[in-house]
Design a protein around this motif. Sequence first.
Motif, PDB file in Angstrom:
ATOM      1  N   VAL A 193      -1.187 -12.576  -2.125  1.00  0.00           N
ATOM      2  CA  VAL A 193      -0.614 -11.291  -2.499  1.00  0.00           C
ATOM      3  C   VAL A 193      -0.210 -10.585  -1.200  1.00  0.00           C
ATOM      4  CG1 VAL A 193      -0.960  -9.085  -3.664  1.00  0.00           C
ATOM      5  CG2 VAL A 193      -2.182 -11.120  -4.467  1.00  0.00           C
ATOM      6  N   ALA A 194       1.074 -10.354  -1.021  1.00  0.00           N
ATOM      7  CA  ALA A 194       1.571  -9.659   0.167  1.00  0.00           C
ATOM      8  C   ALA A 194       1.791  -8.192  -0.177  1.00  0.00           C
ATOM      9  CB  ALA A 194       2.873 -10.286   0.649  1.00  0.00           C
ATOM     10  N   VAL A 195       1.242  -7.299   0.644  1.00  0.00           N
ATOM     11  CA  VAL A 195       1.277  -5.863   0.367  1.00  0.00           C
ATOM     12  C   VAL A 195       1.985  -5.139   1.515  1.00  0.00           C
ATOM     13  CG1 VAL A 195      -0.091  -3.841  -0.238  1.00  0.00           C
ATOM     14  CG2 VAL A 195      -0.955  -6.133  -0.793  1.00  0.00           C
ATOM     15  N   VAL A 212       2.781 -13.339  -4.946  1.00  0.00           N
ATOM     16  CA  VAL A 212       2.983 -12.034  -5.545  1.00  0.00           C
ATOM     17  C   VAL A 212       3.207 -11.030  -4.424  1.00  0.00           C
ATOM     18  CG1 VAL A 212       2.015 -10.249  -7.037  1.00  0.00           C
ATOM     19  CG2 VAL A 212       1.369 -12.645  -7.400  1.00  0.00           C
ATOM     20  N   THR A 213       4.105 -10.082  -4.633  1.00  0.00           N
ATOM     21  CA  THR A 213       4.285  -9.003  -3.665  1.00  0.00           C
ATOM     22  C   THR A 213       3.991  -7.675  -4.347  1.00  0.00           C
ATOM     23  OG1 THR A 213       6.660  -8.786  -4.145  1.00  0.00           O
ATOM     24  CG2 THR A 213       6.022 -10.288  -2.360  1.00  0.00           C
ATOM     25  N   LEU A 214       3.473  -6.735  -3.553  1.00  0.00           N
ATOM     26  CA  LEU A 214       3.124  -5.427  -4.089  1.00  0.00           C
ATOM     27  C   LEU A 214       3.600  -4.346  -3.139  1.00  0.00           C
ATOM     28  CD1 LEU A 214       1.563  -3.638  -6.146  1.00  0.00           C
ATOM     29  CD2 LEU A 214      -0.459  -3.953  -4.710  1.00  0.00           C
ATOM     30  N   ASN A 215       4.547  -3.532  -3.605  1.00  0.00           N
ATOM     31  CA  ASN A 215       4.972  -2.376  -2.829  1.00  0.00           C
ATOM     32  C   ASN A 215       4.015  -1.235  -3.157  1.00  0.00           C
ATOM     33  OD1 ASN A 215       6.237  -0.009  -1.808  1.00  0.00           O
ATOM     34  ND2 ASN A 215       8.231  -1.030  -1.875  1.00  0.00           N
ATOM     35  N   CYS A 216       3.192  -0.869  -2.164  1.00  0.00           N
ATOM     36  CA  CYS A 216       2.135   0.119  -2.414  1.00  0.00           C
ATOM     37  C   CYS A 216       2.533   1.535  -2.027  1.00  0.00           C
ATOM     38  CB  CYS A 216       0.865  -0.298  -1.671  1.00  0.00           C
ATOM     39  SG  CYS A 216       1.023  -0.287   0.122  1.00  0.00           S
ATOM     40  N   ARG A 217       3.816   1.752  -1.731  1.00  0.00           N
ATOM     41  CA  ARG A 217       4.253   3.103  -1.367  1.00  0.00           C
ATOM     42  C   ARG A 217       3.918   4.086  -2.493  1.00  0.00           C
ATOM     43  NH1 ARG A 217       7.690   5.302   2.300  1.00  0.00           N
ATOM     44  NH2 ARG A 217       8.465   3.266   2.989  1.00  0.00           N
TER      45      ARG A 217
END
Length: 350
Positions: A193-195, A212-217
């Motif tokens: 998981v890349a954040v 999986v990618t997660l934009n945590c903005r």
Amino acid sequence: MKAVYYEQFKKRPTIETLPDPTPAPDGVVVEVKASGVCRSDWHGWMGHDKDIVLPHVPGHELSGVVVATGRDVNRFKAGDRVTVPFVCGCNACAECDAGDQHVCRHQFQPGFTGWGSFAELVALRYADANLIRLPDTIDFITAASLGCRFATSFRGIVDQGQVAPGQWVAVFGCGGVGLAATMIAHAFDARVVAVDIDDSILALAESCGADVTLNCRGMSQLAVAEAIEALSGGGVHISVDALGHSTTSQSAISCLRRRGKHVQIGLMTGDHLASPIPWDRVVAWELEILGSHGMQAHRYPQMMEMIQAGKLQPEKLVGERISLEQSVDALVNTPKEKSPGIAVIQVGLS
């Protein structure tokens, strides 16, 4: 030699002609072919590293050709293509005897304890114990990109995290360190998981193997942890803070499953030095908090073999190729840099 040079911290460096270095009895002089521009170089220029003595030449991620050797050097000769870890162990202390040269108490670090590789020539200590011969199939630009970020990530994921196939790995911050960690974890058949807060950088992480990618903005720490827990079926086995920030380190620890491992690769400086850790969870869940600072020369063969076999492709992480003159702007503007990939100085490029 021509080199990037500064006499005061935080004052813009200049390009100067300086005396050519000579090898120490146990050292060599390397003609620099390529040198990575790393955030650690910026930290040094800002005065965050107590080992730097002014005036100074930065640079610690390098590759090149040996041009001179000290009288006690036996394993290398002029003409050898080489790279080197950014921490060179003395090979005589207790840490080195244990195989832990990367935490040697008498270590030599080009660009920190001595003048570095933003130059046409660089002198390196402890050559026999630390230099690494480059296979002909690995070019100088790729080799320079290994010296700090990639090797540190390799040690962090493989040796410290002890990644295993099928495990979940969360990587927070997808700059050079984070992209390397993503690629390495993927190569060992882990699920990543890349954040990050930038979709374009997350797209690059996906190309490096992120499942999986997660934009945590705009997301709270709790929301990030809950999202990753749901994605990974109960939390990740290994988390990595590749940025070096209170928020990312705490978020990374919070998304671990029980008995998980957190690997801190991003350097903590300034206000982040005293970042809080949720010790109640560390104790109750038997979490492990680990650091990763470089990698020993004797651990390079596995990484090199995987590169030659195509299982690792560090050349994908190389961004802009710049001249020595352009490296001054790249150094001072490091915190503002938004381009993905690693900027590499191609010495001799005009």
